[in-house]
Design a protein around this motif. Sequence first.
Motif, short mmCIF file in Angstrom:
data_model
loop_
_atom_site.label_atom_id
_atom_site.label_comp_id
_atom_site.label_asym_id
_atom_site.label_seq_id
_atom_site.Cartn_x
_atom_site.Cartn_y
_atom_site.Cartn_z
N TYR A 150 0.84 -1.20 0.00
CA TYR A 150 0.00 0.00 0.00
C TYR A 150 0.87 1.26 0.00
N TYR A 151 1.88 1.27 0.85
CA TYR A 151 2.74 2.45 0.96
C TYR A 151 3.41 2.75 -0.38
N ASN A 152 3.99 1.75 -0.97
CA ASN A 152 4.70 1.94 -2.24
C ASN A 152 3.75 2.26 -3.39
N ASN A 153 2.46 1.95 -3.18
CA ASN A 153 1.46 2.27 -4.21
C ASN A 153 0.80 3.63 -3.94
N GLY A 154 1.29 4.32 -2.92
CA GLY A 154 0.75 5.65 -2.61
C GLY A 154 -0.55 5.63 -1.83
N GLN A 155 -0.95 4.49 -1.28
CA GLN A 155 -2.18 4.37 -0.51
C GLN A 155 -1.84 4.43 0.98
N TYR A 156 -1.57 5.63 1.46
CA TYR A 156 -0.99 5.79 2.79
C TYR A 156 -1.97 5.48 3.92
N ARG A 157 -3.23 5.83 3.76
CA ARG A 157 -4.21 5.54 4.80
C ARG A 157 -4.44 4.03 4.93
N GLU A 158 -4.52 3.36 3.80
CA GLU A 158 -4.66 1.90 3.82
C GLU A 158 -3.42 1.26 4.42
N ALA A 159 -2.24 1.82 4.12
CA ALA A 159 -0.99 1.30 4.68
C ALA A 159 -0.99 1.44 6.20
N LEU A 160 -1.47 2.58 6.69
CA LEU A 160 -1.54 2.80 8.14
C LEU A 160 -2.40 1.73 8.82
N LYS A 161 -3.52 1.41 8.19
CA LYS A 161 -4.40 0.40 8.77
C LYS A 161 -3.71 -0.96 8.82
N ALA A 162 -3.04 -1.31 7.71
CA ALA A 162 -2.36 -2.61 7.66
C ALA A 162 -1.23 -2.67 8.69
N PHE A 163 -0.46 -1.59 8.80
CA PHE A 163 0.64 -1.58 9.77
C PHE A 163 0.12 -1.57 11.21
N SER A 164 -1.01 -0.92 11.44
CA SER A 164 -1.60 -0.92 12.79
C SER A 164 -2.00 -2.34 13.19
N GLN A 165 -2.55 -3.08 12.24
CA GLN A 165 -2.90 -4.47 12.52
C GLN A 165 -1.65 -5.31 12.76
N ALA A 166 -0.59 -5.02 12.00
CA ALA A 166 0.68 -5.74 12.21
C ALA A 166 1.24 -5.42 13.59
N ALA A 167 1.11 -4.17 14.02
CA ALA A 167 1.61 -3.78 15.35
C ALA A 167 0.84 -4.50 16.46
N GLY A 168 -0.45 -4.76 16.21
CA GLY A 168 -1.24 -5.50 17.19
C GLY A 168 -0.78 -6.94 17.33
N ILE A 169 -0.24 -7.48 16.24
CA ILE A 169 0.26 -8.86 16.25
C ILE A 169 1.66 -8.92 16.86
N ARG A 170 2.52 -8.00 16.46
CA ARG A 170 3.91 -7.99 16.94
C ARG A 170 4.28 -6.56 17.35
N PRO A 171 3.90 -6.14 18.55
CA PRO A 171 4.14 -4.75 18.97
C PRO A 171 5.61 -4.39 19.15
N GLY A 172 6.47 -5.38 19.17
CA GLY A 172 7.89 -5.09 19.38
C GLY A 172 8.70 -4.96 18.10
N LEU A 173 8.04 -4.92 16.95
CA LEU A 173 8.75 -4.83 15.68
C LEU A 173 8.90 -3.36 15.29
N ALA A 174 10.13 -2.86 15.39
CA ALA A 174 10.38 -1.42 15.22
C ALA A 174 10.05 -0.93 13.82
N ASN A 175 10.28 -1.75 12.81
CA ASN A 175 10.05 -1.31 11.43
C ASN A 175 8.59 -0.93 11.17
N ILE A 176 7.66 -1.52 11.92
CA ILE A 176 6.25 -1.18 11.74
C ILE A 176 6.03 0.30 12.04
N TYR A 177 6.60 0.77 13.14
CA TYR A 177 6.39 2.16 13.55
C TYR A 177 7.15 3.12 12.63
#
Length: 228
Positions: A150-177
């Motif tokens: 999503y990010y590389n396709n310019g869909q930043y809001r959708e990317a935020l949602k996907a990364f937020s879900q990833a953070a819920g799964i693995r909150p200790g992964l720095a690259n997500i933030y």
Amino acid sequence: MENNITTSPGQEEKTLPLSRALVILGIVTGIIVAVGLIIGYAFFWGKYQHQTYSDIVLETARQHVKQNPKSAMAHLELGYAYLMQGKADQALKEYQKAYKLDPKNRQVQYNLALGYMAKKDYPAAIKILEPLTKQGLFDLEAHYSLGEAYYNNGQYREALKAFSQAAGIRPGLANIYYYMALCYEKLGDKNNAIAQIDKALRLAPNYTEFQELKAKLIGQPVGGEQRG
């Protein structure tokens, strides 16, 4: 008294000092070993002296496909080997072959999405990854990769949602933030961008890319080329 060994039995026994016999044996052994090394180098080791680890992985994967041409896993292995060498075209072809052989396999689907991402065909990757995230609510790989696509396709809001879900799964992964900070930056929300990069820095304080983004966000120039 110096030990002797018999060199030829018979009428007139001749003896050779043990020390000299050992020296001769050592020389002969050395010659045999040297010849063996030369032959081995010429016919075997010399063949591989310029091969890298990725070359060996690639050759092994090719052999597996040759032996099992209808194995989706063999084609996945070969696709990954090509990807290691930066050969995105060949990698995608192998992932497509794997998909034809086993289209319902989650790993096959995911790797095919990675193949499209390597080719910068982000819409095709998104088309595969979106269903995967719905099927696997706790599938970190799928959510994270979907965020990247999503990010590389310019869909930043959708990317935020996907990364937020990833953070819920693995909150200790720095690259997500870090990616979330980039998304907020693209959306013009500097405060949230700073908040997210601060989370990344708490987890990985010495990571240069994080430091550079934080300095950029707060208007503090740093040396070196910015990477995003």
